[in-house]
Design a protein around this motif. Sequence first.
Motif, short mmCIF file in Angstrom:
data_model
loop_
_atom_site.label_atom_id
_atom_site.label_comp_id
_atom_site.label_asym_id
_atom_site.label_seq_id
_atom_site.Cartn_x
_atom_site.Cartn_y
_atom_site.Cartn_z
N LEU A 75 1.07 -1.32 0.02
CA LEU A 75 0.42 -0.03 -0.10
C LEU A 75 0.92 0.98 -0.08
CD1 LEU A 75 -2.74 1.07 0.11
CD2 LEU A 75 -2.82 0.95 2.66
N GLU A 76 0.84 2.26 -1.22
CA GLU A 76 0.85 3.60 -0.99
C GLU A 76 0.39 4.82 -0.49
OE1 GLU A 76 3.90 6.73 -4.15
OE2 GLU A 76 3.02 4.83 -4.60
N LEU A 77 0.82 5.63 0.17
CA LEU A 77 -0.17 6.63 0.72
C LEU A 77 0.76 7.92 0.46
CD1 LEU A 77 -0.42 5.96 4.40
CD2 LEU A 77 -2.28 4.93 3.15
N GLY A 78 -0.04 8.39 -0.29
CA GLY A 78 0.21 10.20 -1.09
C GLY A 78 0.75 9.60 -1.97
N VAL A 122 -1.48 -1.11 -4.38
CA VAL A 122 -2.90 -0.44 -4.11
C VAL A 122 -2.27 1.36 -3.51
CG1 VAL A 122 -4.78 0.40 -2.19
CG2 VAL A 122 -4.84 -1.69 -3.09
N GLY A 123 -2.54 2.28 -4.58
CA GLY A 123 -1.95 3.75 -4.64
C GLY A 123 -3.12 4.71 -3.94
N LEU A 124 -3.22 4.79 -3.23
CA LEU A 124 -3.90 5.80 -2.09
C LEU A 124 -3.84 7.31 -1.55
CD1 LEU A 124 -5.91 4.88 0.75
CD2 LEU A 124 -4.93 7.22 1.34
N ASP A 125 -4.94 8.30 -2.44
CA ASP A 125 -4.49 9.22 -2.15
C ASP A 125 -5.59 10.94 -1.74
OD1 ASP A 125 -1.95 11.65 -3.55
OD2 ASP A 125 -3.06 12.56 -3.87
N SER A 126 -5.56 11.66 -1.63
CA SER A 126 -6.68 12.26 -1.76
C SER A 126 -6.82 13.11 -2.39
CB SER A 126 -6.44 13.09 0.17
OG SER A 126 -5.88 13.96 -0.37
N ASN A 127 -6.69 13.57 -3.14
CA ASN A 127 -6.37 14.87 -4.46
C ASN A 127 -7.28 13.92 -5.35
OD1 ASN A 127 -5.81 16.03 -6.59
ND2 ASN A 127 -5.92 17.41 -4.85
N PRO A 128 -8.67 13.97 -5.96
CA PRO A 128 -9.00 13.00 -6.95
C PRO A 128 -8.26 13.87 -8.97
CG PRO A 128 -10.30 15.23 -6.85
CD PRO A 128 -9.26 14.78 -5.61
N VAL A 132 -7.21 5.11 -5.19
CA VAL A 132 -7.86 4.72 -4.49
C VAL A 132 -8.04 5.59 -3.76
CG1 VAL A 132 -9.11 3.36 -2.32
CG2 VAL A 132 -8.47 2.01 -3.80
N GLU A 133 -8.83 7.27 -3.56
CA GLU A 133 -9.13 8.39 -2.77
C GLU A 133 -9.91 7.86 -1.24
OE1 GLU A 133 -11.43 12.09 -3.12
OE2 GLU A 133 -11.85 10.93 -5.12
N GLY A 134 -8.67 8.48 -0.74
CA GLY A 134 -8.50 8.48 0.86
C GLY A 134 -7.71 9.41 1.10
N ILE A 143 4.35 1.68 2.23
CA ILE A 143 5.16 3.74 2.33
C ILE A 143 4.45 4.27 2.27
CG2 ILE A 143 6.98 1.53 0.96
CD1 ILE A 143 5.99 2.30 -1.81
N ILE A 144 5.49 5.79 2.28
CA ILE A 144 4.93 6.65 2.18
C ILE A 144 6.03 7.51 1.99
CG2 ILE A 144 3.74 9.18 3.70
CD1 ILE A 144 3.29 7.08 5.79
N PRO A 145 6.22 6.98 0.45
CA PRO A 145 7.36 7.77 -0.20
C PRO A 145 7.17 9.38 -0.62
CG PRO A 145 6.70 6.26 -1.88
CD PRO A 145 5.80 6.68 -0.77
N TYR A 146 8.21 10.86 -0.72
CA TYR A 146 8.60 12.01 -1.30
C TYR A 146 7.72 12.67 0.20
CZ TYR A 146 9.47 15.76 -4.79
OH TYR A 146 9.48 15.70 -5.52
N ARG A 147 8.13 12.11 0.91
CA ARG A 147 7.42 13.73 2.14
C ARG A 147 6.29 13.85 2.33
NH1 ARG A 147 12.56 17.61 -0.36
NH2 ARG A 147 13.68 16.26 0.14
#
Length: 255
Positions: free
Chosen positions: A38-41, A59-65, A87-89, A104-108
């Motif tokens: 799972l990648e966050l951001g 799975v890639g999760l981000d809050s920006n559509p 996935v948006e979240g 993982i939470i890459p790129y700060r």
Amino acid sequence: MGDSHYDWPDYYDIVSSGLEHDVEFYVNLAEEVEGKVLELGCGTGRVTIPIARSEKEIVGLDSNPFMLDKGKRKGKMARIGDHMQFVEGDMREFRFRETFSLIIIPYRSFLHLLTVQEQLDTLCNIYRHLSPGGLIALNVFVPHIKNLYEEDDKSSTRGIYDIPGSEDRLAVWDYTRFDHFMQIAEIIRQYERLSVKGEVIQRIISPLHIRYVYPFELHHLLKLSGFKVLQKYGDFHKTPFGPESTELIIVARKE
């Protein structure tokens, strides 16, 4: 589109190419674990897509559509289907029925959490979604005091970039101001799209706030959330973390 820093994914991709060897680091780490990632951001999939190319399920999760829409388009162009899902979240409160071997939470991206409570909420949420013995990996810049004061209340030129598929160019400036008490950096980014003649065709001003964290602070946040820190690196070539490091890469295990 709005005026958020991330509402302009085409410009974001031009300017934000990542850090040296960071994609390879996260791909290699993903290949070392058994199970799903799972990648966050995840943004537009700069790290997500290479991990999927290695035939790992991610799975890639981000809050920006807007960022996610571009990530999906890039995934289709790369002909990646079954291995990848966007996935948006919100990383503070996402919910999945499954667990992951690596998050993982890459790129700060961890720095978008603006309070200690948000940081703890996110880390505890990650803990809940990791399989037993699962790993978390993330990177943040190291806030050296001298640099923070030297860069405070100043504008800087980020660069002038070619725009793919166009003769136009993109000029980018950042104005940065620090709240040293709250550890908040306010960054006002200005994009100017320039014609061949140098005329400004489009101007966008987009705000961004991040909360920088110090190395021992992050270590303690992870420990409070139930993790054991396994490795700390000063760059993505796995140089040991030290006093001169400008980046902190941490790998920790769910205890």
